[in-house]
Design a protein around this motif. Structure first.
Motif, PDB file in Angstrom:
ATOM      1  N   ARG A 167       0.994  -1.424  -0.102  1.00  0.00           N
ATOM      2  CA  ARG A 167      -0.023  -0.019  -0.153  1.00  0.00           C
ATOM      3  C   ARG A 167       0.947   1.185   0.118  1.00  0.00           C
ATOM      4  NH1 ARG A 167      -3.597   2.000   5.188  1.00  0.00           N
ATOM      5  NH2 ARG A 167      -4.368   4.044   4.139  1.00  0.00           N
ATOM      6  N   LEU A 168       1.998   1.198   0.919  1.00  0.00           N
ATOM      7  CA  LEU A 168       2.888   2.503   0.777  1.00  0.00           C
ATOM      8  C   LEU A 168       3.421   2.692  -0.580  1.00  0.00           C
ATOM      9  CD1 LEU A 168       4.332   4.659   2.569  1.00  0.00           C
ATOM     10  CD2 LEU A 168       6.098   2.690   3.005  1.00  0.00           C
ATOM     11  N   MET A 169       3.886   1.632  -1.261  1.00  0.00           N
ATOM     12  CA  MET A 169       4.532   1.732  -2.704  1.00  0.00           C
ATOM     13  C   MET A 169       3.736   2.041  -3.485  1.00  0.00           C
ATOM     14  SD  MET A 169       6.832  -1.752  -2.085  1.00  0.00           S
ATOM     15  CE  MET A 169       7.302  -1.988  -3.931  1.00  0.00           C
ATOM     16  N   ARG A 170       2.531   1.647  -3.495  1.00  0.00           N
ATOM     17  CA  ARG A 170       1.293   2.313  -4.341  1.00  0.00           C
ATOM     18  C   ARG A 170       1.113   3.420  -4.271  1.00  0.00           C
ATOM     19  NH1 ARG A 170      -2.533  -0.756  -2.873  1.00  0.00           N
ATOM     20  NH2 ARG A 170      -3.700   0.992  -1.539  1.00  0.00           N
ATOM     21  N   GLU A 171       0.803   4.151  -3.042  1.00  0.00           N
ATOM     22  CA  GLU A 171       0.741   5.405  -2.869  1.00  0.00           C
ATOM     23  C   GLU A 171       1.921   6.390  -3.373  1.00  0.00           C
ATOM     24  OE1 GLU A 171      -1.311   7.166  -0.049  1.00  0.00           O
ATOM     25  OE2 GLU A 171      -2.658   5.455   0.664  1.00  0.00           O
ATOM     26  N   LEU A 172       3.136   6.088  -2.960  1.00  0.00           N
ATOM     27  CA  LEU A 172       4.232   6.805  -3.416  1.00  0.00           C
ATOM     28  C   LEU A 172       4.426   6.879  -5.116  1.00  0.00           C
ATOM     29  CD1 LEU A 172       7.091   5.394  -0.851  1.00  0.00           C
ATOM     30  CD2 LEU A 172       5.476   7.500  -0.741  1.00  0.00           C
ATOM     31  N   ALA A 173       3.993   5.631  -5.867  1.00  0.00           N
ATOM     32  CA  ALA A 173       3.978   5.374  -7.297  1.00  0.00           C
ATOM     33  C   ALA A 173       3.150   6.488  -7.655  1.00  0.00           C
ATOM     34  CB  ALA A 173       4.014   3.980  -7.611  1.00  0.00           C
ATOM     35  N   ASP A 174       1.951   6.590  -6.927  1.00  0.00           N
ATOM     36  CA  ASP A 174       0.987   7.567  -7.636  1.00  0.00           C
ATOM     37  C   ASP A 174       1.342   8.781  -7.472  1.00  0.00           C
ATOM     38  OD1 ASP A 174      -0.684   5.150  -8.206  1.00  0.00           O
ATOM     39  OD2 ASP A 174      -2.072   5.417  -6.395  1.00  0.00           O
ATOM     40  N   ALA A 175       2.275   9.088  -6.637  1.00  0.00           N
ATOM     41  CA  ALA A 175       2.910  10.326  -6.442  1.00  0.00           C
ATOM     42  C   ALA A 175       4.016  10.633  -7.419  1.00  0.00           C
ATOM     43  CB  ALA A 175       3.095  10.721  -4.913  1.00  0.00           C
ATOM     44  N   GLY A 176       4.298   9.844  -8.073  1.00  0.00           N
ATOM     45  CA  GLY A 176       5.493  10.083  -9.022  1.00  0.00           C
ATOM     46  C   GLY A 176       6.937   9.571  -8.368  1.00  0.00           C
ATOM     47  N   VAL A 177       7.006   8.988  -7.435  1.00  0.00           N
ATOM     48  CA  VAL A 177       8.189   8.442  -6.735  1.00  0.00           C
ATOM     49  C   VAL A 177       8.625   7.361  -7.462  1.00  0.00           C
ATOM     50  CG1 VAL A 177       9.334   7.954  -4.442  1.00  0.00           C
ATOM     51  CG2 VAL A 177       7.468   9.456  -4.540  1.00  0.00           C
ATOM     52  N   LYS A 178      10.003   7.456  -7.538  1.00  0.00           N
ATOM     53  CA  LYS A 178      10.575   6.050  -8.080  1.00  0.00           C
ATOM     54  C   LYS A 178      10.954   5.041  -7.211  1.00  0.00           C
ATOM     55  CE  LYS A 178      11.149   7.289 -12.671  1.00  0.00           C
ATOM     56  NZ  LYS A 178      10.931   6.543 -13.832  1.00  0.00           N
ATOM     57  N   LEU A 179      10.953   3.818  -7.364  1.00  0.00           N
ATOM     58  CA  LEU A 179      11.061   2.674  -6.510  1.00  0.00           C
ATOM     59  C   LEU A 179      12.075   1.792  -6.872  1.00  0.00           C
ATOM     60  CD1 LEU A 179       7.163   2.201  -5.585  1.00  0.00           C
ATOM     61  CD2 LEU A 179       8.744   3.449  -4.377  1.00  0.00           C
ATOM     62  N   ALA A 180      12.923   1.325  -6.011  1.00  0.00           N
ATOM     63  CA  ALA A 180      14.013   0.214  -6.017  1.00  0.00           C
ATOM     64  C   ALA A 180      13.765  -0.637  -5.075  1.00  0.00           C
ATOM     65  CB  ALA A 180      15.215   0.822  -6.642  1.00  0.00           C
TER      66      ALA A 180
END
Length: 359
Positions: A167-180
């Protein structure tokens, strides 16, 4: 002469800013880069992963050089980044899939150093602890201002935490944050070395299509199994060994194991970094096998913070390869416990013999 302190008497208080300033690669990976990762010619996927991560960093405006911490304050005052979603040129996330001992954490830390800030680097457990300390919504509100969030040792052994992180990653991705991310690859049995990417992508559900999987093949040096822990020392000689082996140490912690673990139950795991931040050597009297799951999981976090700082340990009592019960070592959290035994064994060997060994 070294100052002696007692961790069992400490009750560290940590602000949100201090918690977030700790989200950077540990001492062991503080100066790594793509240039210091030496790909094995026998495994071309390693060089391919380096190049792909260089491109990923460049897509965020990175230069490939070392970067600053880019923590809480820059996240608040540096201005919100432009969202990179929808560009089509780069995935929103990168997942490094491979056995342990192939350098996934080295590569993830190199990406963090090369990328522009604000940015965060932490283990899966550190992010779940951050949510516990700040609340889910405040964590999202802060991290969504970051350009990059790196999650090392993504763990799937706790369904609740996995759903939380998804859930945290989904909300960050929706805000345009890159994830690794990398996965926790400690094996379910010592003959296995890979934590399948399909499991990771299944568990993060709606995010799976946004992650590009990078395979990092290579020799798995830990297939040997866990090294035998050194024999514990006699209780009366602990401090003498600590001061003799580490004459330049400025702060030595000196605690009975039962007192330390009792204090761990009172201090939130998000504060363990602060708890040990100035410790050069740890002396532990009368180590005992941990029989309660909640305490075992707290000790896992402490061991990770000690290992991050490379704190030598001098101990008496039970050997660290007997730190957890047989049931725990074969249960649902076995990957965490194998990691802790391996790391504490390395720190005890360093403390009691002066020898060091790899992560």
């Amino acid at each position: 002469m070294a100052e002696t302190v007692h961790l069992s008497e400490r009750t560290p208080q940590v602000t949100a800013e201090e918690l977030l300033e700790g989200f950077h690669p540990s001492y062991r990976f503080g100066e790594v880069s793509f240039d210091t990762y030496i790909p094995d010619p026998a495994h071309p996927s390693q060089a391919q992963a380096v190049q792909r991560l260089r491109d990923f960093a460049a897509s965020m405006g990175g230069t490939g050089g070392a970067g600053g911490a880019g923590g809480f304050l820059s996240g608040l005052f540096g201005g919100k980044k432009k969202s990179s979603r929808g560009s089509g040129a780069q995935p929103n996330g990168i997942y490094l899939d491979g056995g342990f001992g192939v350098g996934k954490t080295h590569l993830l830390a190199s990406l963090w150093h090369a990328a522009p800030g604000p940015k965060a680097f932490g283990t899966f457990v550190e992010y779940t602890n951050l949510v516990g300390a700040l609340s889910f919504r405040r964590t999202v509100d802060i991290l969504k201002e970051y350009r990059l969030v790196c999650i090392d040792e993504f763990e799937l052994d706790d369904p609740g935490d996995t759903v939380l992180m998804s859930r945290l990653m989904r909300e960050l991705a929706d805000a345009g944050v890159k994830l690794a991310a990398t996965s926790n690859t400690l094996p379910g049995s010592l003959g296995e070395g890979r934590f399948a990417a399909v499991d990771f992508k299944r568990e993060i559900q709606v995010l799976s299509e946004q992650f590009e999987v990078l395979k990092v093949d290579g020799e798995d040096y830990r297939h040997r199994g866990l090294a035998k822990a050194p024999e514990p020392l006699a209780d009366h000689e602990l401090m003498a060994v600590a001061t003799q082996n580490f004459p330049e140490a400025q702060v030595i912690s000196d605690d009975r194991f039962s007192d330390l673990t009792a204090n761990l139950s009172r201090v939130h795991p998000s504060r363990y970094r602060e708890l040990v931040k100035d410790i050069d050597v740890m002396v532990l009297h009368e180590v005992q096998t941990i029989t309660e799951q909640a305490m075992a999981l707290r000790f896992v976090v402490l061991a990770d913070r000690l290992y991050d700082k490379d704190v030598p340990v001098v101990a008496s009592g039970t050997a660290f390869d007997q730190l957890f019960t047989e049931e725990m070592m074969n249960g649902g959290y076995m990957k965490k416990y194998f990691r802790t035994v391996s790391r504490m064994t390395a720190l005890v060997r360093e403390g009691q013999t002066g020898e060091t060994e790899g992560a």
